[in-house]
Write an enzyme that holds these catalytic residues in place. Structure first.
Site: not given
Ligand code: LUD
Ligand code: NAP
Length: 323
Positions: A78, A122, A147
């Site tokens: 992010k 988060q 969010d």
């Molecule tokens: N909390 C989120 N908790 C977890 N994967 C994310 C997420 C990027 N308040 C709040 O950001 O929106 C949120 N708001 N979340 N998540 C999960 C959830 C939160 C999950 C995956 C990814 C954010 C991401 O970029 C990549 C992909 O799928 O290609 C890499 C995955 C890896 O581990 O290699």
């Protein structure tokens, strides 16, 4: 037919094709590529804001409690995206010993800070102390809740007031990926697996108000394969590695896999790999469109957070110029 498919392939990166045994190979719907397009558009919007409002930049704060490895990874994505776009992003990490009142005090101060247009906490909270997650997410001002997890924004979404709220990033990213397929949602049978506040429940609302007929499945659902087989559009967010089998899926369906599961893989230096909730190889033989993991919904979650932050900053500027 060929022209139509090749136009689609521009957006999706690959063309569906039939094999000798007549099995479909799904078109991969790339979140990485779609997220890149979204971020490029946001760069231009932020440049315009800077030009017209003397160096103004949208501001985003990511508040973290504790030090989970997965949260650290998502937060760093992010922050990187924000830097690319020109959003001022700040990461506040509170130690896991922080008490709930201290977390709330931080949120209330950030709610009052005019340089912060987006504020997220988060999840999950990684704390030694008792924490009421709902109380904390609801303490974020609905005007900065990029969010979309507060009751105010979730309530608006559930009533179909889509323009007046911030849409949660993951379901909004899923909708964007469905849009990329060119398959219209209206009138389709959609099945969502999972009913969490962050994925399943808002995904249901978004599909419903885009006029699909929606079924939501959860851990007490009987006969999951039967429910899955009815879906023209299937969105899965349950956190169960590769549980959804290809032969459950309706031929040609749009399959969006939100799952992020870390499983052991001795062949890799890290000893692990990330997989979705859908068994990719078998789903690839049945679905018309399929999102990969990694490279599917994850990058879209990040891109939609950036989009919501820019929208929030635009709303802030509109209010400033009005007063
Ligand atoms: N909390 C989120 N908790 C977890 N994967 C994310 C997420 C990027 N308040 C709040 O950001 O929106 C949120 N708001 N979340 N998540 C999960 C959830 C939160 C999950 C995956 C990814 C954010 C991401 O970029 C990549 C992909 O799928 O290609 C890499 C995955 C890896 O581990 O290699
Ligand atoms: P969650 O809060 O644990 O919710 C999981 C949901 O799945 C619950 O509704 C649960 O049912 C249901 N479920 C669990 N096992 C099931 C089963 N065997 N059959 C049917 N339903 C079942 O998880 P979440 O936060 O929604 O996350 C779900 C997955 O998406 C995780 O892998 C997470 O890492 C991933 N995720 C990815 C992103 C992204 O950006 N890619 C964003 C958020 C989450 P009950 O309600 O009955 O318990």
């Amino acid at each position: 037919m060929f022209l139509c498919l090749s136009r689609l392939s521009l957006r999706l990166g690959r063309v569906s094709r039939c094999h000798g045994d007549r099995r479909l190979i799904a078109t991969v719907v790339s979140g990485t590529k779609t997220a890149r397009d979204v971020k490029q558009r946001l760069v231009l919007q932020v440049e315009q804001m800077q030009t017209h409002f003397s160096g103004f930049r949208p501001g985003l704060v990511v508040l973290q409690v504790g030090d989970r490895d997965d949260s650290n990874l998502y937060i760093s994505s992010k922050l990187k995206a924000a830097a690319e776009i020109g959003i001022n992003a700040k990461h506040i990490r509170l130690p896991s010993t922080t008490c709930q009142d201290e977390v709330l005090r931080n949120i209330l101060a950030l709610n009052e800070d005019p340089e912060v247009h987006g504020l997220i906490v988060q999840l999950p909270l990684d704390s030694d102390k008792p924490m009421d997650q709902d109380l904390i997410t609801n303490a974020v001002s609905p005007l900065k809740d990029v969010d979309g997890l507060s009751c105010v924004n979730a309530g608006r979404l559930s009533r179909g007031e889509l323009r007046d709220c911030f849409l949660p990033c993951t379901p909004q990213g899923c909708m964007e990926l469905i849009r990329q397929t060119g398959v219209s949602v209206a009138g389709k049978q959609a099945v969502v697996i999972g009913r969490s506040k962050i994925v399943g429940a808002p995904m249901h609302d978004l599909l419903l108000w885009n006029h699909a007929t929606v079924t939501v499945c959860h851990s007490r659902t009987k006969d999951l394969p039967d429910q899955v087989s009815r879906a023209h559009i299937l969105v899965v967010g349950m956190g169960r590695a590769e549980l959804i089998q290809g032969d459950w899926i309706k031929e040609g369906a749009v399959v969006i896999d939100c799952g992020i599961n870390y499983v052991t893989d001795e062949s890799r230096p890290s000893g692990r790999k990330v997989v979705g909730d859908v068994h990719y190889a078998s789903a690839n033989q049945r679905a018309g469109f399929l999102t990969p993991v990694p490279g599917g919904v994850g990058p879209m979650t990040v891109a939609m957070l950036m989009q919501n932050t820019v929208i929030s900053a635009q709303r802030f500027l509109q209010n400033q110029t009005r007063t």
